[in-house]
Design an enzyme around this catalytic site. Sequence first.
Site, PDB file in Angstrom:
ATOM      1  N   SER A 660      -9.993 -19.668 -28.630  1.00 19.73           N
ATOM      2  CA  SER A 660     -10.488 -20.943 -28.138  1.00 19.73           C
ATOM      3  C   SER A 660      -9.240 -21.524 -27.146  1.00 19.73           C
ATOM      4  CB  SER A 660     -10.549 -22.105 -29.125  1.00 19.73           C
ATOM      5  OG  SER A 660     -11.849 -21.619 -29.780  1.00 19.73           O
ATOM      6  N   SER A 863     -16.299 -13.005 -29.920  1.00 19.71           N
ATOM      7  CA  SER A 863     -15.533 -14.107 -29.250  1.00 19.71           C
ATOM      8  C   SER A 863     -16.202 -15.419 -29.300  1.00 19.71           C
ATOM      9  CB  SER A 863     -14.716 -13.593 -28.127  1.00 19.71           C
ATOM     10  OG  SER A 863     -13.829 -12.397 -28.337  1.00 19.71           O
ATOM     11  N   ASN A 866     -18.261 -16.581 -32.482  1.00 17.96           N
ATOM     12  CA  ASN A 866     -17.461 -16.895 -34.020  1.00 17.96           C
ATOM     13  C   ASN A 866     -15.986 -17.332 -33.546  1.00 17.96           C
ATOM     14  OD1 ASN A 866     -19.325 -15.718 -35.592  1.00 17.96           O
ATOM     15  ND2 ASN A 866     -18.660 -13.646 -35.072  1.00 17.96           N
ATOM     16  N   TYR A 867     -15.746 -17.304 -32.254  1.00 20.32           N
ATOM     17  CA  TYR A 867     -14.034 -17.753 -32.310  1.00 20.32           C
ATOM     18  C   TYR A 867     -13.581 -18.932 -31.186  1.00 20.32           C
ATOM     19  CZ  TYR A 867     -13.289 -13.813 -35.617  1.00 20.32           C
ATOM     20  OH  TYR A 867     -13.428 -12.946 -36.656  1.00 20.32           O
ATOM     21  N   ILE A 868     -14.680 -18.584 -30.155  1.00 23.32           N
ATOM     22  CA  ILE A 868     -14.369 -19.610 -29.171  1.00 23.32           C
ATOM     23  C   ILE A 868     -15.385 -20.681 -29.191  1.00 23.32           C
ATOM     24  CG2 ILE A 868     -15.176 -19.873 -26.550  1.00 23.32           C
ATOM     25  CD1 ILE A 868     -14.326 -17.178 -26.191  1.00 23.32           C
TER      26      ILE A 868
END
Length: 911
Positions: A660, A863, A866-868
Site C-alpha cells: 500500500s 497485490s 489483498n495487499y493494496i
Amino acid sequence: MSSDSDDMPLAKANRRVSAAHISKDDDKAMDKAEAKTDYAPEGVSVRNGPVLDDKMDVDEPATNGNAKRKARTSTAKAVNYNVDGSEGESDEDAAPLAKRQKTAKKPAESESDDDQPLARKKASKLPPKNDVATVGIDTSDDEPLNTKLAKQKASIEKKAEKEAKAIRAKESKAKKPTPKKAVKKEESDSEGDVKPKKRKPNGTASTKKTNGVKKEESDSDVPLAKKAAVKKTNGRAKSEDSSSTKKGKGKKDESEEAEEVYRWWDAPKKEDDSIKWETLQHNGVVFPPPYEPLPENVKLLYDGIPLTLSVEAEEIAGFFGAMLNSTHNVENPTFQKNFFEDFTEEVRKTGGAKDKDGNLVEIKEFSKLDFKPIFQYYDAKNQEKKARSAAEKKADKAAKDAIEAPYTTCIWDGRKEQVGNFRVEPPGLFRGRGEHPKTGKVKRRVTPEMITINIGKEAVVPAPPEGHKWKAVQHDNKATWLAMWQENINGAYKYVMLAAKSSIKGQSDYKKFEKARELKKHIDRIRKDYEKDLHAELMADRQRATAVYLIDKFALRAGNEKDTENEAETVGCCSLKYEHVTLKPPNTVIFDFLGKDSIRFYDEVVVAPQVFKNLKLFKKPPKTNGDDIFDRLTTTQLNKHLTNYMPGLSAKVFRTYNASYTMSTLLQGLKNNNASIQEKVKLYNDCNRQVAILCNHKRTVGASHEAQMEKIGDRIKGLKYQKWRTKQMILDIDPKQKKKLGAEYFELDEDLDEAWILEHQAFLVQEQRTKIEKKFQKDNEKLVADGQKEMKAKELAERLEAADELEKKFKRENKTKKVVAEGKSPTVEKYEAAIKKLDERITTMMLQAEDREGNKEVALGTSKINYIDPRLTVVFAKKFNVPIEKFFSKTLREKFTWAIESIEDDDDWEF
C-alpha cells in the site's frame, strides 16, 4: 528474548542448533574474509516470476525436489456438484515430491564452503531476470536495472522514515495541552483541539497530495467520477441510480428490489468490539444430493471380472472412475495409493466384492482395477447435461436457485446479510494443493450429526433433514460463523461464514488496512532496530533481526510449525531449513522451497552484506540438510516481539503495508493529463506492476497466456485488415484519393500476409455462419416458449446465404484485387470516420496486449485485491476520471463497497 533451547519447540530442539552467543573471533574472521568484496545493491529480487518448468531433471542434483509454482484460478466460485456428487476442484501439480526426491542424485561436495544453487540450469528453468518491459521504469542511461530498482526501493524507504517521524511528532504535539489564551475561539471549541486546515479564498481546501495522487487545483471541487446519488439515514444508504427512477409499463420499479447498504463505517463504534452480533437468524446449510447407485450394467472390473459392491464402496469407486480424464491426479502414485487403501478398507467393512455368482473377489492390486465403464457412464451423463438447450439450462438453474434462496442470506442484528459458503462440501477424493501426502484419500460425506449450528437464542433453529439431528446448537455472539463441522482428512474445522461483500467481512478488511496504516508510524523504528540487531551478540536476537529483514524486504511469509507426517512440508521464513537457502557470493541469496499451498517458491535476492554474513553463520557446520536456519526463533516469538512496537502487529502486516505504501508513493508521481481511459488504466497497472515487483508478489505464467496473446494479436490484425478494406472502398468511390493521400496510405499493413488473409477470411465466414445458426436456434426456442411452431430448416438455409455471399465476395476481392464500396450512400467522409474509429480500437487493443504481456509474471490481482488498500484505487479512479469498473469487477465492487463509499466525499484521505 530467551535463547535457551527449553523455549523452542521439540522438533527444533532435537536438531542441531546454533550456539547461544556469537563469538567476536568468528565475527571478525568473517568480516576480514569479505572486507574487499564489491557488493551488489541490496533489497531487490534478481529474478522476476516463479520457476517456469515443473519437471526437474533427475540427471542433475536437485536437493529440494520441490514442485513448480503453478498458476491458480479463483476458488471463490460456488460449489458445482458433478453427476457423481463430487465437487469441481482445480488440478494440482503432477509428480509427487517424494518420487522426485528418491530419484535425485546426491550433489557433489563443493570445493568451497559456499553453497551451490539448488535449482541448476539443467534441473529446471529459472524465472526470467527483471527486464525493462516488465518493470516499466525509465532506463535511458546505462545504469543497471537492478541498481535502479534498489535505488527506487531505498528512496521509498527513506520517505517512509521521514513520514513516520513526522506523524509521531504531529501526534505528540497534538497530545500536549494548549494554553487557553493561545487558542482563538473560532479555531477551537475545547482545550487541546487541533487548528482546522486553512482554506483558500474560494473556500476550497489547500492543495495537498492525497492518496498518492497529485491533486489538481482546477478540479478540486469537481467530482471526476460520476456516481449514483446516495441518501444517508441512520448509517444506511439507498442507491438512487437513475435507472431506478425510470418507469415503464409492465416493468417493476428497480428501486423496489434494491437492497439497503449498511454503512457500518458511518455507524457508531461498539463499546465491546468482541461482541459480533446481538441477534442472528439463518436457515442452516444446503447438503449435497444423495448418492444415486450405478445401473446394473455398469460395474467396476477387477482383472476383467465385473464386481458387485456395497453402495458405500461403489460410491467411492465412482469418485475415482468419474475423474479418469484428470490424469494429473489419477496417475499420481500417491493419489492411487491413498485411494486404494481407503477403497479396499471400505470394501472389507461392507461385506467385500463379489462376482456375478456371488463369490468373494479379493482385491489385492490397484493395477487390476478397471474404472472405464464407470467413467463412460458419468461422461455420457455429463455430455447429455451439456447438450441441453439454453432454455432447459435456464429452467434448471432457476429451480436450483429457488431451492437455495433461503440459505443465501441471514438476518444479522436485524439486517439482511449475504452468506458465503452455505453449501456443505460433497464427498469425493481429496486432492490437496501441491504435493500433499494425503492426496487421493476419501472425503467422507458430512451428515447433520457432525454439524454445530450457531444462532441467536431467540431465533428459530433450522430443522435438520428428516431423520437426522444437529450435533449441537450454540449461541456464541463472539463468533462470526453460522455452522461448523470437522472434516476427516486433516481433522480441520470447516465454517460457514458470511460472504466477502458482507459488512462483517468488510470490517475485517478495513481493520487489516488500518493496521497497515498504523505501521506507518513505527516502520522507521522497526527498521532501525533490526538493522542494529543484525550485529547482535546473542544468536536469538541476530536470527530474529535477520528474519524481520527478509520479511520486510522480500515479503517472505513468517511460516509455522507443520506436522510433516500428515501435512505437506511447506515452510516460511522462520521454518526455513539448511537446504532451502543457497548463498551465492558476494551477497545474493537463493530461496528454493515449498511455500503456501505447496507451491514452489524460488527467488534470487540481493541482500545487505551483514544479512548474507548472518545466513552463512546460521548455516555453519555441523549443520546440514534438515536443520533449521532460524533454530532459535519461532513465528510466535517473532510476532510477540513485533507487538512491542504496536498492538496486533504481526509479520503478515508488512506485506500489506509495503504494498500500500509503495503504491501510494508511486501514484504521487502521476499527472492527470488528457490521456485516454485505456492509457490511464495502463498507467495504474504500471504502478501496480512495480508494487508487485518491489514487494515480491509474483506468479507463474498462465498455461493459456500464449494462446490469449495470439488471440489478441489476431484481433488486432483483423482490425488492421478491416481498416485496409475500408481504405480500398475509398478508392472504389474516388480513385483520385490515391494521389491526394499518397499510395503508401493504401498499402497493406506489413503484419498481414496473403496466407493470414485467406485464413482470416475463412474465419469471418465461419463466424457469420455460427452467429446465424445460434440466432436461428434462439429464435426457435423463443417460439416454442410462446407456444408457436418452430421455423423449418429451409429458413436457416435462407439465412445462411448471407455467409455464402460473404465467401463469394472475398473470392472476388482476392481475384480482382479490388474492394467494392459497402453500406448505404457511401462517401469518403464516412469511410474516413470509420478508419479513425478503427485506429482508436487498434490503439486500445495494443495497449491491452502490452499491459497483459507485462503482467504475465507479476501477480497484479494479488497485490490489488489483498495487499493494496482499495481506497487508493478508488481515489485514483476519482481523480483521473476513470470508471471504477475498470479496476474492480462487480464482485470486488461489492466486496469493497466500504472503500468506495467511505471516501466518496473525503478528498483528503491518504494512506
